[in-house]
Write a protein that holds these residues in place. Structure first.
Motif, mmCIF file in Angstrom:
data_model
loop_
_atom_site.group_PDB
_atom_site.id
_atom_site.type_symbol
_atom_site.label_atom_id
_atom_site.label_comp_id
_atom_site.label_asym_id
_atom_site.label_seq_id
_atom_site.Cartn_x
_atom_site.Cartn_y
_atom_site.Cartn_z
ATOM 1 N N GLU A 261 5.059 32.428 92.775
ATOM 2 C CA GLU A 261 5.197 32.969 91.419
ATOM 3 C C GLU A 261 4.565 34.351 91.352
ATOM 4 O O GLU A 261 3.387 34.524 91.682
ATOM 5 N N PRO A 262 5.331 35.376 90.942
ATOM 6 C CA PRO A 262 4.764 36.727 90.884
ATOM 7 C C PRO A 262 3.796 36.894 89.716
ATOM 8 O O PRO A 262 3.980 36.320 88.648
ATOM 9 N N PHE A 263 2.778 37.705 89.934
ATOM 10 C CA PHE A 263 1.875 38.081 88.850
ATOM 11 C C PHE A 263 1.386 39.504 89.092
ATOM 12 O O PHE A 263 1.444 40.026 90.214
ATOM 13 N N SER B 178 7.996 39.219 84.882
ATOM 14 C CA SER B 178 9.084 38.442 85.474
ATOM 15 C C SER B 178 9.999 39.428 86.184
ATOM 16 O O SER B 178 10.173 40.566 85.716
ATOM 17 N N ILE B 179 10.567 39.007 87.312
ATOM 18 C CA ILE B 179 11.461 39.873 88.069
ATOM 19 C C ILE B 179 12.715 39.099 88.447
ATOM 20 O O ILE B 179 12.704 37.874 88.559
ATOM 21 N N ILE C 126 7.121 35.474 79.988
ATOM 22 C CA ILE C 126 8.526 35.855 79.882
ATOM 23 C C ILE C 126 9.261 35.458 81.161
ATOM 24 O O ILE C 126 8.678 35.448 82.250
ATOM 25 N N GLY C 127 10.530 35.100 81.014
ATOM 26 C CA GLY C 127 11.365 34.798 82.170
ATOM 27 C C GLY C 127 12.688 35.528 82.039
ATOM 28 O O GLY C 127 13.321 35.500 80.979
ATOM 29 N N MET D 115 13.788 29.976 82.041
ATOM 30 C CA MET D 115 12.731 29.062 81.587
ATOM 31 C C MET D 115 11.859 28.607 82.743
ATOM 32 O O MET D 115 10.639 28.457 82.610
ATOM 33 N N TYR D 116 12.473 28.389 83.895
ATOM 34 C CA TYR D 116 11.727 27.970 85.077
ATOM 35 C C TYR D 116 10.647 28.993 85.434
ATOM 36 O O TYR D 116 9.552 28.634 85.884
ATOM 37 N N LYS D 117 10.938 30.258 85.215
ATOM 38 C CA LYS D 117 9.967 31.291 85.555
ATOM 39 C C LYS D 117 8.774 31.294 84.601
ATOM 40 O O LYS D 117 7.723 31.843 84.929
#
Length: 204
Positions: A72-74, A83-84, A100-101, A146-148
Protein backbone atom coordinates in the motif's frame (compact mmCIF):
# COMPACT_ATOMS: atom_id res chain seq x y z
CA UNK A 1 4.98 18.79 -17.95
CA UNK A 2 1.58 19.03 -19.68
CA UNK A 3 -1.34 17.59 -17.73
CA UNK A 4 -3.93 15.54 -19.59
CA UNK A 5 -6.81 15.87 -17.11
CA UNK A 6 -7.36 17.62 -13.79
CA UNK A 7 -10.21 16.21 -11.68
CA UNK A 8 -9.29 18.03 -8.47
CA UNK A 9 -11.97 19.08 -6.00
CA UNK A 10 -12.14 20.91 -2.66
CA UNK A 11 -10.60 17.98 -0.77
CA UNK A 12 -8.07 16.50 -3.19
CA UNK A 13 -5.69 17.22 -6.02
CA UNK A 14 -6.33 14.58 -8.71
CA UNK A 15 -4.19 14.71 -11.84
CA UNK A 16 -3.75 12.52 -14.94
CA UNK A 17 -0.78 12.63 -17.26
CA UNK A 18 -0.47 11.01 -20.68
CA UNK A 19 2.96 9.73 -21.63
CA UNK A 20 4.93 11.78 -24.13
CA UNK A 21 8.06 10.13 -25.51
CA UNK A 22 9.73 13.56 -25.65
CA UNK A 23 9.46 13.88 -21.86
CA UNK A 24 12.60 12.85 -19.99
CA UNK A 25 11.99 10.44 -17.12
CA UNK A 26 15.19 9.73 -15.24
CA UNK A 27 15.04 6.76 -12.89
CA UNK A 28 17.99 8.16 -10.94
CA UNK A 29 16.23 11.48 -10.37
CA UNK A 30 12.67 10.27 -9.83
CA UNK A 31 12.68 6.85 -8.17
CA UNK A 32 13.06 6.61 -4.41
CA UNK A 33 16.14 4.52 -3.47
CA UNK A 34 13.86 2.50 -1.16
CA UNK A 35 11.94 1.25 -4.23
CA UNK A 36 14.89 0.26 -6.42
CA UNK A 37 14.59 -3.43 -5.60
CA UNK A 38 10.82 -3.37 -6.08
CA UNK A 39 11.01 -2.22 -9.71
CA UNK A 40 14.16 -4.01 -10.91
CA UNK A 41 12.23 -6.61 -12.94
CA UNK A 42 9.42 -4.35 -14.14
CA UNK A 43 8.44 -4.30 -17.81
CA UNK A 44 9.69 -1.05 -19.42
CA UNK A 45 6.14 0.31 -19.79
CA UNK A 46 5.33 -0.44 -16.15
CA UNK A 47 8.52 1.31 -15.09
CA UNK A 48 7.50 4.33 -17.16
CA UNK A 49 4.16 4.38 -15.33
CA UNK A 50 5.97 4.37 -11.99
CA UNK A 51 8.20 7.23 -13.08
CA UNK A 52 5.26 9.21 -14.44
CA UNK A 53 3.58 9.06 -11.04
CA UNK A 54 6.80 10.26 -9.40
CA UNK A 55 7.06 13.13 -11.86
CA UNK A 56 3.53 14.18 -10.95
CA UNK A 57 4.44 14.00 -7.27
CA UNK A 58 7.52 16.18 -7.84
CA UNK A 59 5.25 18.85 -9.31
CA UNK A 60 2.91 18.75 -6.31
CA UNK A 61 5.14 17.89 -3.35
CA UNK A 62 8.80 18.07 -4.39
CA UNK A 63 10.13 16.97 -0.99
CA UNK A 64 7.90 13.91 -0.59
CA UNK A 65 8.46 10.24 -1.38
CA UNK A 66 6.07 7.40 -2.19
CA UNK A 67 6.88 4.41 0.00
CA UNK A 68 4.99 1.16 0.60
CA UNK A 69 3.66 -0.78 3.53
CA UNK A 70 2.38 -4.24 2.53
CA UNK A 71 2.06 -3.01 -1.08
CA UNK A 72 0.00 0.00 0.00
CA UNK A 73 1.54 3.34 -1.03
CA UNK A 74 1.90 6.17 1.45
CA UNK A 75 3.55 9.55 1.48
CA UNK A 76 6.71 10.26 3.41
CA UNK A 77 6.54 12.53 5.29
CA UNK A 78 2.96 11.42 5.95
CA UNK A 79 1.28 14.81 5.77
CA UNK A 80 -1.49 13.78 3.33
CA UNK A 81 -3.25 10.72 1.94
CA UNK A 82 -2.34 9.35 -1.48
CA UNK A 83 -3.70 7.03 -4.15
CA UNK A 84 -2.09 6.15 -7.48
CA UNK A 85 -3.20 4.33 -10.62
CA UNK A 86 -1.82 3.78 -14.10
CA UNK A 87 -2.68 2.13 -17.38
CA UNK A 88 -0.17 2.99 -20.07
CA UNK A 89 -0.03 5.59 -21.56
CA UNK A 90 -1.79 7.19 -18.59
CA UNK A 91 -0.76 7.63 -14.97
CA UNK A 92 -2.61 9.40 -12.18
CA UNK A 93 -2.05 10.57 -8.63
CA UNK A 94 -4.47 11.80 -5.96
CA UNK A 95 -3.32 13.68 -2.88
CA UNK A 96 -6.01 14.37 -0.32
CA UNK A 97 -6.78 15.58 3.17
CA UNK A 98 -8.76 12.34 3.66
CA UNK A 99 -8.45 8.72 2.56
CA UNK A 100 -8.94 8.43 -1.18
CA UNK A 101 -8.94 5.69 -3.81
CA UNK A 102 -8.60 6.17 -7.58
CA UNK A 103 -8.59 3.65 -10.41
CA UNK A 104 -8.11 3.77 -14.17
CA UNK A 105 -9.46 1.02 -16.44
CA UNK A 106 -9.68 0.70 -20.21
CA UNK A 107 -13.04 -0.47 -21.51
CA UNK A 108 -12.68 -4.03 -22.82
CA UNK A 109 -15.41 -6.60 -23.59
CA UNK A 110 -13.14 -9.31 -22.14
CA UNK A 111 -14.27 -8.18 -18.69
CA UNK A 112 -17.47 -10.19 -19.27
CA UNK A 113 -15.41 -13.37 -18.91
CA UNK A 114 -14.51 -12.64 -15.28
CA UNK A 115 -17.64 -11.07 -13.78
CA UNK A 116 -18.08 -14.06 -11.44
CA UNK A 117 -14.79 -13.09 -9.77
CA UNK A 118 -15.98 -9.71 -8.56
CA UNK A 119 -19.82 -9.71 -8.56
CA UNK A 120 -22.66 -11.89 -7.32
CA UNK A 121 -25.62 -12.71 -9.55
CA UNK A 122 -27.93 -10.59 -7.39
CA UNK A 123 -25.76 -7.51 -8.12
CA UNK A 124 -26.37 -7.71 -11.87
CA UNK A 125 -30.12 -7.22 -12.33
CA UNK A 126 -29.92 -3.56 -13.38
CA UNK A 127 -27.25 -4.06 -16.07
CA UNK A 128 -28.46 -3.88 -19.72
CA UNK A 129 -27.15 -6.68 -21.93
CA UNK A 130 -26.32 -4.35 -24.83
CA UNK A 131 -23.91 -2.28 -22.68
CA UNK A 132 -22.79 -4.80 -20.11
CA UNK A 133 -19.05 -4.34 -20.62
CA UNK A 134 -19.32 -0.63 -19.78
CA UNK A 135 -21.29 -1.29 -16.60
CA UNK A 136 -18.99 -4.07 -15.39
CA UNK A 137 -15.89 -1.97 -16.06
CA UNK A 138 -17.37 0.76 -13.88
CA UNK A 139 -18.23 -1.72 -11.13
CA UNK A 140 -14.74 -3.21 -11.21
CA UNK A 141 -13.15 0.25 -11.11
CA UNK A 142 -15.34 1.46 -8.24
CA UNK A 143 -14.50 -1.65 -6.22
CA UNK A 144 -10.79 -1.24 -6.96
CA UNK A 145 -10.99 2.36 -5.73
CA UNK A 146 -12.68 1.29 -2.50
CA UNK A 147 -10.08 -1.43 -2.05
CA UNK A 148 -7.38 1.22 -2.00
CA UNK A 149 -9.11 2.86 0.96
CA UNK A 150 -9.56 -0.42 2.88
CA UNK A 151 -6.44 -2.09 1.51
CA UNK A 152 -5.19 -4.08 4.47
CA UNK A 153 -8.44 -5.35 5.97
CA UNK A 154 -10.73 -6.39 3.10
CA UNK A 155 -9.36 -8.31 0.15
CA UNK A 156 -12.30 -9.87 -1.75
CA UNK A 157 -13.90 -7.56 -4.32
CA UNK A 158 -16.77 -10.03 -4.51
CA UNK A 159 -17.42 -10.65 -0.80
CA UNK A 160 -16.64 -7.30 0.79
CA UNK A 161 -17.46 -4.65 -1.82
CA UNK A 162 -20.83 -3.64 -3.24
CA UNK A 163 -21.85 -1.16 -5.93
CA UNK A 164 -25.50 -0.11 -5.85
CA UNK A 165 -27.54 0.12 -9.09
CA UNK A 166 -26.71 3.18 -11.21
CA UNK A 167 -27.32 4.71 -14.65
CA UNK A 168 -24.76 6.04 -17.11
CA UNK A 169 -26.44 9.45 -17.10
CA UNK A 170 -25.62 9.86 -13.40
CA UNK A 171 -22.05 8.77 -12.69
CA UNK A 172 -20.95 11.33 -10.11
CA UNK A 173 -22.74 9.89 -7.07
CA UNK A 174 -22.69 6.11 -7.38
CA UNK A 175 -23.52 4.58 -4.02
CA UNK A 176 -21.15 1.86 -2.89
CA UNK A 177 -19.87 0.26 0.28
CA UNK A 178 -17.23 -1.90 1.95
CA UNK A 179 -18.73 -4.35 4.41
CA UNK A 180 -18.64 -7.59 6.35
CA UNK A 181 -21.03 -9.26 8.83
CA UNK A 182 -20.46 -6.59 11.47
CA UNK A 183 -19.47 -3.48 9.54
CA UNK A 184 -20.52 -1.29 6.61
CA UNK A 185 -18.67 1.77 5.35
CA UNK A 186 -20.72 3.77 2.82
CA UNK A 187 -19.24 5.83 -0.01
CA UNK A 188 -20.22 7.73 -3.16
CA UNK A 189 -18.06 7.18 -6.21
CA UNK A 190 -17.44 9.62 -9.03
CA UNK A 191 -16.76 8.20 -12.50
CA UNK A 192 -15.31 10.04 -15.50
CA UNK A 193 -14.85 8.80 -19.09
CA UNK A 194 -12.09 9.79 -21.52
CA UNK A 195 -10.25 8.13 -24.44
CA UNK A 196 -11.95 4.72 -23.97
CA UNK A 197 -11.04 4.76 -20.29
CA UNK A 198 -13.02 4.75 -17.07
CA UNK A 199 -11.56 6.81 -14.22
CA UNK A 200 -13.03 6.38 -10.75
CA UNK A 201 -12.64 8.46 -7.58
CA UNK A 202 -13.84 7.37 -4.14
CA UNK A 203 -13.25 9.76 -1.26
CA UNK A 204 -13.75 8.92 2.40
Amino acid sequence: MPLYRDFSDDNATILIWKYDENEELSIDELLEPENAEKVKDYHPKKLLEVLMVRKLLKELKPHSKILYKEREPFLSPKDAEISITHSFPFASIAISKKKIGIDLERFNPKILRVIDKFTYENERGFIPEDNADTYYTIIWSVKESMYKIHHSKYWSLKKNYEVKPFELKNLHKIRCRVYDDQFSDEFKARVEFFDEYCFTIVEA
